[in-house]
Design an enzyme around this catalytic site. Structure first.
Site, short mmCIF file in Angstrom:
data_model
loop_
_atom_site.label_atom_id
_atom_site.label_comp_id
_atom_site.label_asym_id
_atom_site.label_seq_id
_atom_site.Cartn_x
_atom_site.Cartn_y
_atom_site.Cartn_z
N CYS A 1 30.53 32.19 47.07
CA CYS A 1 29.85 33.13 46.17
C CYS A 1 30.67 34.39 45.91
O CYS A 1 30.22 35.27 45.17
CB CYS A 1 28.49 33.49 46.75
SG CYS A 1 27.42 32.05 46.96
N HIS B 1 25.90 42.88 46.64
CA HIS B 1 25.75 41.43 46.57
C HIS B 1 24.27 41.08 46.55
O HIS B 1 23.84 40.27 45.74
CB HIS B 1 26.46 40.79 47.77
CG HIS B 1 26.58 39.31 47.67
ND1 HIS B 1 27.19 38.68 46.61
CD2 HIS B 1 26.18 38.32 48.52
CE1 HIS B 1 27.17 37.37 46.80
NE2 HIS B 1 26.55 37.13 47.95
N HIS C 1 20.77 34.32 41.72
CA HIS C 1 22.09 34.24 42.34
C HIS C 1 22.91 33.20 41.58
O HIS C 1 22.57 32.02 41.58
CB HIS C 1 21.94 33.85 43.81
CG HIS C 1 23.19 33.97 44.61
ND1 HIS C 1 24.44 34.19 44.05
CD2 HIS C 1 23.41 33.88 45.95
CE1 HIS C 1 25.35 34.24 45.01
NE2 HIS C 1 24.74 34.05 46.16
#
Length: 469
Positions: A213, A345, A384
């Site tokens: 990610c 994040h 996400h």
């Protein structure tokens, strides 16, 4: 503090997330006060096969929510791609090609007019969806044999077994020929970068970057490094991934990573993330070269810090994240107290959010801040986006700087009591706020992205004071 890293200008950008058709639509979403998360369409998530509400079940997901992006059905205007080749492209390739076209249009010059040698570094998952489908199609005989061998089927009539095996084949259509050049081109991750370079006639080296990610910021790290070393004169960097599919939903559900409702970074009720599709790409040049060439300077990348804590596959580590932050600041001539905004994040887990803020406090909590550090996350609006997450965060931060607006988070009902915000001090805004410039410095921000396995990236950016808004 350092100051040895040569500034890198963002001279073009583009993005597509959820229902936003471009980077400007993306910014409107950030100001809308409403997330873009909802039930996934049936064509990407068959609920009869893959949905098990509220339960952990092998091969199924306990949620059916996401923020998908419509896959382009035709090439961008001006690109002459044969229909058979376009049909063979992976959805991520089609999306990235559209976003690259927007990026070059915002730069304002034909991409083939870029001088020198370039780099195209795109963060993505290495196993594209088309490759997975082709592999499944090639294994249909084995799948059918496995179905027929199931002991539980011994109670069924032969006709019922035949109907069941036919259902397996109908679910996974025949992939057709798999030994064609277009098949290979549409399956490899490096094909995304190569496609952008080839179709836009760039003299550029294409590279696929996979860092879970954190892939987008890892790709930007590659691009910035090549620019600073002189190996490249311009670079395209960013990320793309489309995790709103049954495979990724079932996998993340099995690990207990998905929210049972929807992602809510920094909230007391945060219980995981919601997946989202997306892509953002940035055209980069050394700042001195951009000014020499009269390019628009939308923002300036000052540093990219990286680290790996190597302690757990999915559990974050505050010290490891803090090392990436410190490494970034070692490259610049300003300190953490000169940064106004952090695009976090923000995965929406209580542990992840707590650890991220604790890491921030280690470096940003200097006790010399004149105002609170504003913290937010694009994930609250878009979910996400995996390999594209860092690119989404950078796009949001860049647009916020250009509009002199501190971006809000959405769906935040009650701040998690686990967050050590006072140690920074920091705040999470739920409404857009004016972003005043400092009296003697440009607006400055940071973007974080973390990946499974302990991969940590922290990017520092400041506004392009001569930007074309």
């Amino acid at each position: 503090m350092g100051g040895g890293g040569e500034p890198v200008a963002i001279v073009g950008f583009g993005g597509r997330f959820a229902d936003s058709p471009d980077a400007d639509g993306f910014w409107r979403t950030m100001l809308s006060g409403r997330d873009r998360i909802g039930p996934l369409p049936a064509e990407s998530f068959d609920r009869t096969l893959y949905h098990a509400p509220g339960a952990l079940a092998r091969g199924r997901s306990y949620t059916d929510l996401g923020a998908p992006v419509p896959v382009p059905e035709a090439p961008p205007a001006g690109l002459r791609i044969p229909p058979h080749r376009y049909a063979a492209m992976d959805a991520a390739q089609r999306l990235a090609l559209d976003v690259a076209t927007e990026m070059f249009a915002r730069h304002g010059r034909p991409p083939h007019s870029l001088k020198g040698v370039g780099t195209v570094a795109v963060g993505s998952n290495l196993g594209l969806s088309r490759e997975r489908r082709l592999h499944t199609g090639l294994c249909l005989d084995d799948l059918e044999a496995d179905v027929r061998s199931l002991a539980v089927l011994g109670r069924l009539e032969p006709a019922e077994v035949e109907a069941l095996t036919k259902l397996v084949r109908d679910r996974f259509a025949d992939p057709g020929p798999v030994d064609l050049p277009t098949t290979f081109d549409g399956s490899v991750a490096s094909g995304i970068a190569a496609l952008i370079g080839n179709e836009h006639r760039l003299d550029a080296v294409p590279v696929a970057v996979e860092a879970a990610c954190a892939s987008s910021l890892a790709a930007l790290d590659v691009a910035v490094g090549r620019l600073r070393s002189g190996a490249a004169d311009y670079a395209v960097a960013g990320g793309v991934e489309l995790p709103c599919n049954a495979r990724d939903m079932a996998l993340c559900s099995a690990l207990g990573l998905l929210s049972h409702s929807r992602i809510t970074p920094f909230d007391a009720a945060a219980d995981g993330f919601t997946p989202g599709d997306g892509c953002a790409l940035f055209l980069l040049k050394r700042l001195a070269d951009a000014r020499r060439d009269g390019d628009p300077v939308f923002g300036v990348l000052r540093a990219v810090g990286a680290s790996n804590d190597v302690k757990s596959l999915i559990a974050p580590d505050a010290d490891g994240q803090a090392r990436a932050v410190r490494q970034a600041f070692a490259q610049v001539d300003f300190g953490p107290d000169d940064v106004d905004y952090l695009e976090a994040h923000g995965t929406g887990t209580r542990l992840g959010d707590r650890v991220e803020v604790a890491a921030v406090a280690q470096v940003y909590g200097t006790g010399r801040r004149g105002a609170a550090l504003h913290i937010g996350s694009a994930k609250s609006f878009l979910g996400h986006t995996f390999a594209a997450a860092g690119a989404a965060g950078l796009l949001r931060t860049l647009q916020a700087m250009r509009q002199a607006t501190l971006p809000p988070s959405v769906n935040l009902s009650e701040l998690s009591p686990d967050l050590a915000l006072d140690a920074v001090p920091a705040r999470v805004a739920t409404e857009a706020l004016p972003w005043p410039a400092g009296p003697d410095r440009p607006r400055r921000a940071a973007v974080s992205a973390f990946g499974t396995g302990g991969i940590n990236y922290h990017l520092l950016i400041e506004e392009g004071t001569d930007a074309t808004r």
